[in-house]
Design a protein around this motif. Structure first.
Motif, short mmCIF file in Angstrom:
data_model
loop_
_atom_site.label_atom_id
_atom_site.label_comp_id
_atom_site.label_asym_id
_atom_site.label_seq_id
_atom_site.Cartn_x
_atom_site.Cartn_y
_atom_site.Cartn_z
N SER A 77 0.82 -1.21 0.00
CA SER A 77 0.00 0.00 0.00
C SER A 77 0.85 1.26 0.00
CB SER A 77 -0.97 -0.01 1.16
OG SER A 77 -0.30 0.20 2.38
N VAL A 109 1.57 2.34 -3.50
CA VAL A 109 0.41 2.99 -4.12
C VAL A 109 0.35 4.45 -3.70
CG1 VAL A 109 -2.11 3.03 -4.20
CG2 VAL A 109 -0.91 0.84 -4.30
N ASN A 115 -6.33 -0.33 -15.72
CA ASN A 115 -5.69 -0.69 -14.46
C ASN A 115 -4.49 -1.57 -14.79
OD1 ASN A 115 -4.94 -1.47 -11.91
ND2 ASN A 115 -6.95 -2.21 -11.29
N LEU A 138 -4.03 -3.10 -9.72
CA LEU A 138 -4.36 -2.77 -8.33
C LEU A 138 -5.72 -3.38 -7.98
CD1 LEU A 138 -3.40 1.01 -8.32
CD2 LEU A 138 -1.98 -0.92 -7.61
N GLN A 152 -6.81 -0.62 -3.34
CA GLN A 152 -5.63 0.14 -3.76
C GLN A 152 -6.00 1.26 -4.74
OE1 GLN A 152 -3.55 -3.40 -5.14
NE2 GLN A 152 -1.93 -3.03 -3.62
N TRP A 167 -5.23 5.10 -4.08
CA TRP A 167 -4.50 5.91 -5.04
C TRP A 167 -5.27 7.20 -5.31
CZ3 TRP A 167 -4.81 8.53 -9.51
CH2 TRP A 167 -3.62 8.85 -10.17
#
Length: 131
Positions: free
Chosen positions: A1, A4, A37, A41, A45, A49
């Protein structure tokens, strides 16, 4: 994470610098295109983001955002209960029988695909900031 959040913050700062060079209007609407994508993710996530991206830009005075995407992508790539439904939605690939994505009760713009053969909304920009 953390990757991200670092990526989202870096992307937001890059956009901030581009806007400083090229936008004559300091608080123009920033439309984020959510149609791919490629980083694979998960929905949490993607939400993280977006949160970091928007919050980073808000710290620099930008506060007018919109999302450009389609029902299928948003329903697959955002959690069912997300907090972006208040943002103006530019809905792509709209057909007469399409539904709004989870979280939105209206679309700001609907890009219809059943009446036109080519979408004229796909724009690509390549900028180099002149210092």
């Amino acid at each position: 994470s953390s990757d991200v959040t670092i990526d989202a913050g870096s992307d937001a700062l890059y956009l901030k610098d581009l806007l400083k060079c090229y936008s004559p209007y300091p608080n123009s609407m920033i439309v984020i295109d959510l149609s791919k994508n490629e980083a694979k993710l998960n929905s949490t996530q993607v939400q993280m983001w977006l949160e970091v991206f928007f919050e980073t830009l808000k710290r620099y005075g930008h506060s007018f955002f919109s999302i450009y995407s389609n029902e299928s992508f948003l329903n697959t790539n955002l959690p069912h209960h997300h907090k972006f439904g208040s943002l103006p939605l530019w809905l792509s690939q709209w057909k007469e029988n399409s539904q709004l994505p989870n979280g939105w009760n209206k679309a700001w713009l609907k890009e219809r695909v059943d009446k036109v053969k080519i979408s004229l909304m796909e724009l690509a920009y390549s900028f180099k900031c002149k210092q």
